[in-house]
Design an enzyme around this catalytic site. Structure first.
Site, PDB file in Angstrom:
ATOM      1  N   ASP A  21       0.844  -1.198   0.000  1.00  0.00           N
ATOM      2  CA  ASP A  21       0.000   0.000   0.000  1.00  0.00           C
ATOM      3  C   ASP A  21       0.881   1.250   0.000  1.00  0.00           C
ATOM      4  O   ASP A  21       0.568   2.260  -0.615  1.00  0.00           O
ATOM      5  CB  ASP A  21      -0.871   0.059   1.261  1.00  0.00           C
ATOM      6  CG  ASP A  21      -1.895  -1.059   1.251  1.00  0.00           C
ATOM      7  OD1 ASP A  21      -1.873  -1.855   0.298  1.00  0.00           O
ATOM      8  OD2 ASP A  21      -2.699  -1.111   2.203  1.00  0.00           O
ATOM      9  N   GLU A  42     -24.325 -18.586 -10.194  1.00  0.00           N
ATOM     10  CA  GLU A  42     -23.619 -17.392  -9.688  1.00  0.00           C
ATOM     11  C   GLU A  42     -24.194 -17.023  -8.330  1.00  0.00           C
ATOM     12  O   GLU A  42     -25.379 -17.247  -8.086  1.00  0.00           O
ATOM     13  CB  GLU A  42     -23.852 -16.207 -10.643  1.00  0.00           C
ATOM     14  CG  GLU A  42     -23.389 -16.448 -12.052  1.00  0.00           C
ATOM     15  CD  GLU A  42     -23.824 -15.326 -13.003  1.00  0.00           C
ATOM     16  OE1 GLU A  42     -24.264 -14.262 -12.525  1.00  0.00           O
ATOM     17  OE2 GLU A  42     -23.734 -15.540 -14.217  1.00  0.00           O
ATOM     18  N   LYS A  61     -26.037 -14.782  -5.776  1.00  0.00           N
ATOM     19  CA  LYS A  61     -26.960 -13.660  -5.924  1.00  0.00           C
ATOM     20  C   LYS A  61     -26.548 -12.625  -4.878  1.00  0.00           C
ATOM     21  O   LYS A  61     -26.833 -12.756  -3.692  1.00  0.00           O
ATOM     22  CB  LYS A  61     -28.400 -14.110  -5.709  1.00  0.00           C
ATOM     23  CG  LYS A  61     -29.399 -12.999  -5.977  1.00  0.00           C
ATOM     24  CD  LYS A  61     -30.806 -13.573  -6.019  1.00  0.00           C
ATOM     25  CE  LYS A  61     -31.842 -12.505  -6.297  1.00  0.00           C
ATOM     26  NZ  LYS A  61     -31.737 -11.317  -5.474  1.00  0.00           N
ATOM     27  N   ASP A 118     -26.396  -9.518  -2.664  1.00  0.00           N
ATOM     28  CA  ASP A 118     -27.462  -8.686  -2.114  1.00  0.00           C
ATOM     29  C   ASP A 118     -26.999  -7.225  -2.101  1.00  0.00           C
ATOM     30  O   ASP A 118     -26.621  -6.675  -1.074  1.00  0.00           O
ATOM     31  CB  ASP A 118     -27.806  -9.148  -0.694  1.00  0.00           C
ATOM     32  CG  ASP A 118     -29.130  -8.582  -0.235  1.00  0.00           C
ATOM     33  OD1 ASP A 118     -29.849  -7.996  -1.068  1.00  0.00           O
ATOM     34  OD2 ASP A 118     -29.446  -8.725   0.954  1.00  0.00           O
ATOM     35  N   TYR A 136     -21.832  -9.130 -14.090  1.00  0.00           N
ATOM     36  CA  TYR A 136     -22.284 -10.454 -14.526  1.00  0.00           C
ATOM     37  C   TYR A 136     -23.037 -10.466 -15.850  1.00  0.00           C
ATOM     38  O   TYR A 136     -23.477 -11.518 -16.287  1.00  0.00           O
ATOM     39  CB  TYR A 136     -23.136 -11.119 -13.446  1.00  0.00           C
ATOM     40  CG  TYR A 136     -24.260 -10.245 -12.923  1.00  0.00           C
ATOM     41  CD1 TYR A 136     -24.107  -9.564 -11.726  1.00  0.00           C
ATOM     42  CD2 TYR A 136     -25.440 -10.070 -13.633  1.00  0.00           C
ATOM     43  CE1 TYR A 136     -25.109  -8.740 -11.235  1.00  0.00           C
ATOM     44  CE2 TYR A 136     -26.443  -9.255 -13.153  1.00  0.00           C
ATOM     45  CZ  TYR A 136     -26.274  -8.591 -11.952  1.00  0.00           C
ATOM     46  OH  TYR A 136     -27.256  -7.765 -11.476  1.00  0.00           O
ATOM     47  N   LYS A 169     -33.491 -18.771  -3.642  1.00  0.00           N
ATOM     48  CA  LYS A 169     -33.215 -17.908  -2.490  1.00  0.00           C
ATOM     49  C   LYS A 169     -32.784 -18.730  -1.281  1.00  0.00           C
ATOM     50  O   LYS A 169     -33.304 -19.806  -1.037  1.00  0.00           O
ATOM     51  CB  LYS A 169     -34.492 -17.118  -2.129  1.00  0.00           C
ATOM     52  CG  LYS A 169     -34.980 -16.211  -3.229  1.00  0.00           C
ATOM     53  CD  LYS A 169     -34.165 -14.942  -3.290  1.00  0.00           C
ATOM     54  CE  LYS A 169     -34.484 -14.047  -2.139  1.00  0.00           C
ATOM     55  NZ  LYS A 169     -34.934 -12.743  -2.475  1.00  0.00           N
ATOM     56  N   CYS A 208     -26.973   7.870  33.198  1.00  0.00           N
ATOM     57  CA  CYS A 208     -26.057   6.885  32.615  1.00  0.00           C
ATOM     58  C   CYS A 208     -26.087   5.597  33.450  1.00  0.00           C
ATOM     59  O   CYS A 208     -25.955   5.651  34.671  1.00  0.00           O
ATOM     60  CB  CYS A 208     -24.644   7.466  32.582  1.00  0.00           C
ATOM     61  SG  CYS A 208     -23.375   6.241  32.230  1.00  0.00           S
ATOM     62  N   CYS A 210     -22.515   5.443  35.481  1.00  0.00           N
ATOM     63  CA  CYS A 210     -22.093   6.368  36.537  1.00  0.00           C
ATOM     64  C   CYS A 210     -23.264   7.107  37.186  1.00  0.00           C
ATOM     65  O   CYS A 210     -23.077   7.805  38.179  1.00  0.00           O
ATOM     66  CB  CYS A 210     -21.094   7.383  35.986  1.00  0.00           C
ATOM     67  SG  CYS A 210     -21.858   8.519  34.815  1.00  0.00           S
ATOM     68  N   CYS A 270     -23.619  10.232  27.729  1.00  0.00           N
ATOM     69  CA  CYS A 270     -23.228  10.480  29.113  1.00  0.00           C
ATOM     70  C   CYS A 270     -22.035  11.423  28.987  1.00  0.00           C
ATOM     71  O   CYS A 270     -21.037  11.081  28.351  1.00  0.00           O
ATOM     72  CB  CYS A 270     -22.792   9.183  29.788  1.00  0.00           C
ATOM     73  SG  CYS A 270     -21.912   9.503  31.317  1.00  0.00           S
ATOM     74  N   CYS A 298     -16.755   8.870  33.893  1.00  0.00           N
ATOM     75  CA  CYS A 298     -17.653   7.704  33.912  1.00  0.00           C
ATOM     76  C   CYS A 298     -16.812   6.437  33.688  1.00  0.00           C
ATOM     77  O   CYS A 298     -16.062   6.361  32.723  1.00  0.00           O
ATOM     78  CB  CYS A 298     -18.694   7.866  32.807  1.00  0.00           C
ATOM     79  SG  CYS A 298     -19.609   6.369  32.445  1.00  0.00           S
TER      80      CYS A 298
HETATM   81  S1  IVH Z   1     -29.148 -11.671 -13.310  1.00  0.00           S
HETATM   82  C1  IVH Z   1     -31.632 -10.999 -16.780  1.00  0.00           C
HETATM   83  N1  IVH Z   1     -27.203 -12.287 -11.663  1.00  0.00           N
HETATM   84  O1  IVH Z   1     -30.804  -9.859  -8.085  1.00  0.00           O
HETATM   85  C2  IVH Z   1     -30.690 -10.918 -15.674  1.00  0.00           C
HETATM   86  N2  IVH Z   1     -28.878 -10.785 -10.899  1.00  0.00           N
HETATM   87  O2  IVH Z   1     -33.674 -10.399  -7.601  1.00  0.00           O
HETATM   88  C3  IVH Z   1     -31.337 -10.662 -14.368  1.00  0.00           C
HETATM   89  N3  IVH Z   1     -28.503  -9.980  -8.621  1.00  0.00           N
HETATM   90  O3  IVH Z   1     -32.171  -7.265  -9.988  1.00  0.00           O
HETATM   91  C4  IVH Z   1     -30.390 -10.492 -13.266  1.00  0.00           C
HETATM   92  N4  IVH Z   1     -26.625 -11.057  -8.265  1.00  0.00           N
HETATM   93  O4  IVH Z   1     -29.906  -6.861  -8.866  1.00  0.00           O
HETATM   94  C5  IVH Z   1     -28.335 -11.574 -11.830  1.00  0.00           C
HETATM   95  N5  IVH Z   1     -25.402 -12.911 -10.343  1.00  0.00           N
HETATM   96  C6  IVH Z   1     -26.533 -12.192 -10.517  1.00  0.00           C
HETATM   97  C7  IVH Z   1     -27.049 -11.367  -9.503  1.00  0.00           C
HETATM   98  C8  IVH Z   1     -28.241 -10.686  -9.740  1.00  0.00           C
HETATM   99  C9  IVH Z   1     -27.519 -10.223  -7.755  1.00  0.00           C
HETATM  100  C10 IVH Z   1     -29.655  -9.111  -8.324  1.00  0.00           C
HETATM  101  C11 IVH Z   1     -30.009  -8.155  -9.432  1.00  0.00           C
HETATM  102  C12 IVH Z   1     -31.450  -8.414  -9.726  1.00  0.00           C
HETATM  103  C13 IVH Z   1     -31.910  -9.094  -8.497  1.00  0.00           C
HETATM  104  C14 IVH Z   1     -33.121  -9.950  -8.795  1.00  0.00           C
END
Ligand code: IVH
Length: 675
Positions: free
Chosen positions: A34, A115, A117, A119, A231, A319, A413, A416, A431, A436
């Site tokens: 770094d 892949e 998903k 969040d 992606y 999910k 507090c 104290c 506080c 304290c």
């Molecule tokens: S594909 C046609 N791939 O999940 C393609 N979405 O619940 C549609 N998301 O709106 C999305 N990781 O924001 C895709 N590897 C991934 C993802 C992904 C997260 C999110 C994306 C989407 C939401 C749908």
């Protein structure tokens, strides 16, 4: 160096830094430290200052610095930014497969890509001729908001593709889809900082990422630990790649960050077989993942299947089960932090959540309890995200029996017993009693920490022992400790006691900015402290300053100015400062002038460990006296400052005939030595 050389070096640095940035933020595999990176960036900034016409839009120095916006512009996406249908178990997944197979039997011979998903938040990134020109939020899928300036601050996002060293043809226009997110650890660190400053904290990494991306001032976004994974390609001026797996490969080749967890499966059965592994993996991923996305690898086939509502038929999200449970909130207790912030937390009926037993959960702050109308004995929903401390989402009001008890914010507090205060405009309750005991432990911890007085060997356990034994009643007492007192503590022998006393002694001469940081005034971190030190130059001036004068200083707003004045005016703090003065700890910016020119025109290089000054302190001192520090020895170096265990710089200095001096001699040059 003549001007041509400097220009060439500038262009070379722009490329090299972008590449190291990519190694660090995209590949997670840095090639340099770094420190070296910072030096290169500093050098580039210096050169760009000399040749501003060479500052390109994709220069690594241009990630932040855009002006705050009044509002976001709208962006029409080149193609609908679709969503995903959900499956909640293997049966749902199989039903999806059978459905699409009925629609098109070619599905039975297609491979699949799995892949994580992520969040986070979808972002749409537009590149023209390889340059990042626009970035937008998803919005309603058709129109999003232009958040280009904020996205530019994300180090993982390439400002130019392909990233150097990569041989890949980039279409003239390329629009990429990705997910912006914050790692769980970074989220925790950020929330801690916000809480310390008395600011509103975020509830989870996702809303932190959302809040950070939608800042009108990119300077704020740039301080947020935003990250990116890509992606999909939404649009391209060349025919789209017809395989999802190859799309991911292309994105990687171009220099985009792509999850390392992605997998290709040749058959649907292999997809199903790997689901348990994906479930397992969940807890070891450093960011929040709410499921696994299964996509047809054949994108032409996926396209032919069309969409159902906003969901493409060729992909589905399996999910993860929510990491949420309901339990009874038995009690609300309050923690007292270093700056006196009171933080409420819930004592719960023990419950299992994502493999661990949860007995406590944070309630964020008192406003949260009020806004959600959380009552004692309520059934509440509790969530755990990654390794984050579990938090209460809210009460299940339908389960109320009428026996629930309204919570009252404490007026004193819990540690104290002194009255607590709530400053106008702030969420936090404090506080404000400097002695304290709950605060004292955290205060001492902060006082001795690295960016403050940096006293080595004073860990939390010893701090606790010192306070418990009564030897330390305030931070100044550290300097009055005796060997005798230490030897009475468990685990202390002569050697350990002496080491600790030496470490404390060595911290006596820390510069003013460190001392101000160490005092732990609410809102005053290292940056504000160095501004204060630079402006006032001595504690005498600082303690006499009016709020107005304090808030004139760059980077210090009215709230912090008030908090500083308030801290100084408290009798207990005045006594503390007086005690420091008597002990002889009363740092001043030497020469009493921030613009001393004793070292002006001189360039220094430091090598090895200096006897009393840390490298940062030495550099700051040199700068305060008008000198410059650089990272490598050249003919332009005026002095090499030599410490213990020097590196190769010593040989270089000798060979170039650069003068070599000790720390002692450096201080002499500044007229700074007290002895
Ligand atoms: S594909 C046609 N791939 O999940 C393609 N979405 O619940 C549609 N998301 O709106 C999305 N990781 O924001 C895709 N590897 C991934 C993802 C992904 C997260 C999110 C994306 C989407 C939401 C749908």
């Amino acid at each position: 160096m003549d001007s041509q050389d400097e220009r060439e070096e500038l262009l070379k640095l722009q490329k090299e830094i972008s590449y190291h940035n990519y190694r660090y933020h995209v590949l997670d595999d840095p090639l340099i430290s770094d420190y070296e990176y910072d030096l290169m960036l500093k050098k580039l900034q210096q050169l760009e200052g000399m040749y501003p016409e060479l500052i390109s839009a994709d220069s690594p120095t241009q990630r932040s610095g855009a002006k705050p916006l009044e509002r976001f512009q709208k962006v029409v996406h080149p193609a609908p930014v679709l969503s995903l249908a959900n499956a909640f178990n293997a049966d749902d997944l199989r039903a999806w497969y059978e459905r699409i197979m009925r629609l098109d039997p070619r599905v039975s011979t297609s491979a699949f890509v799995m892949e994580p998903k992520i969040d986070g938040l979808t972002v749409v990134l537009r590149y023209e001729n390889g340059i990042f020109v626009q970035g937008a939020t998803r919005g309603d899928g058709v129109i999003g908001e232009d958040i280009t300036a904020n996205l530019r601050t994300i180090r993982a996002l390439p400002l130019r593709i392909p990233v150097s060293n990569h041989e890949v043809r980039i279409p003239k226009v390329l629009v990429v889809r990705g997910e912006c997110y914050i790692r769980v650890k970074d989220f925790e660190i950020l929330n801690d900082e916000l809480a310390k400053r008395g600011e509103k904290i975020y509830q989870n990494p996702r809303n932190t990422a959302a809040g950070s991306l939608r800042q009108l001032d990119p300077a704020i976004s740039s301080k947020r630990p935003l990250n990116l994974l890509t992606y999909a390609i939404i649009e391209s001026s060349e025919p789209l790649i017809s395989s999802q797996w190859e799309t991911l490969e292309f994105l990687k080749q171009a220099g985009f960050p792509v999850s390392t967890l992605v997998q290709k499966k040749d058959t649907f059965e292999l997809v199903v077989d790997s689901v348990p592994d994906w479930m397992e993996m969940r807890n070891s991923i450093p960011f929040e993942v709410d499921g696994v996305v299964v996509k047809l690898d054949d994108l032409r086939l996926a396209n032919a299947l069309g969409v159902s509502g906003k969901d493409p038929r060729g992909a589905i999200a399996l999910k993860y089960p929510a990491k949420e449970v309901a339990t009874t909130l038995n009690e609300i207790r309050v923690n007292v932090g270093r700056t006196g912030v009171l933080t409420p937390y819930a004592v719960l009926e023990a419950v299992e959540l994502g493999g661990v037993v949860v007995r406590q959960a944070t309630l964020h702050n008192f406003d949260f309890i009020r806004e959600k109308d959380i009552r004692i004995k309520d059934k509440v929903l509790v969530k755990r995200a990654g390794d984050v401390i579990p938090y209460v989402i809210g009460p299940i009001t339908g389960a109320r029996t009428g026996l629930e008890i309204q919570y009252e914010v404490p007026t004193v507090c819990p540690s104290c017993g002194q009255a607590v205060e709530n400053l106008p405009g702030e969420v936090a309750y404090y506080c404000v009693n400097a002695s304290c005991p709950a605060q004292l432990v955290r205060n001492v911890e902060h006082f001795v920490s690295r960016g403050a007085m940096d006293i080595e060997g004073l860990g939390i356990k010893i701090v606790g022992q010192l306070i418990e034994s009564g030897s330390v009643k305030d931070v100044a007492d550290l300097y009055l400790l005796t060997e005798e007192q230490l030897l009475k503590l468990e685990g202390f022998a002569i050697k350990k006691a002496q080491n600790l006393l030496n470490a404390i002694e060595a911290s006596r001469n820390r510069p003013l900015d460190r001392f101000i940081t160490a005092l732990g005034i609410r809102g005053v971190g290292e940056v504000a402290a160095s501004e204060l030190a630079r402006h006032f130059k001595s504690l005498d001036f600082l303690t006499q300053a009016a709020v107005d004068e304090i808030q004139q200083i760059g980077g210090i707003g009215p709230n912090i100015a008030l908090s500083i004045r308030d801290w100084i005016d408290r009798p207990a703090n005045q006594q503390l400062l007086e005690k420091f003065r008597q002990i002889g700890i009363w740092p001043e910016v030497i020469g009493n002038s921030a613009t001393s020119t004793a070292l002006s025109g001189l360039t220094f290089v430091i090598t090895g460990t200096l006897p009393t000054l840390s490298r940062e302190d030495a550099e700051a001192m040199i700068a305060r006296h008008g000198g410059k520090t650089t990272g490598s020895v050249s003919r332009n170096t005026s002095y090499l400052v030599l410490g213990e265990n020097p590196g190769s710089k010593l040989e270089k200095a000798k060979s170039l005939g650069v003068k070599i001096i000790s720390e002692h001699e450096l201080l002499d040059l500044m007229g700074a030595r007290s002895s």
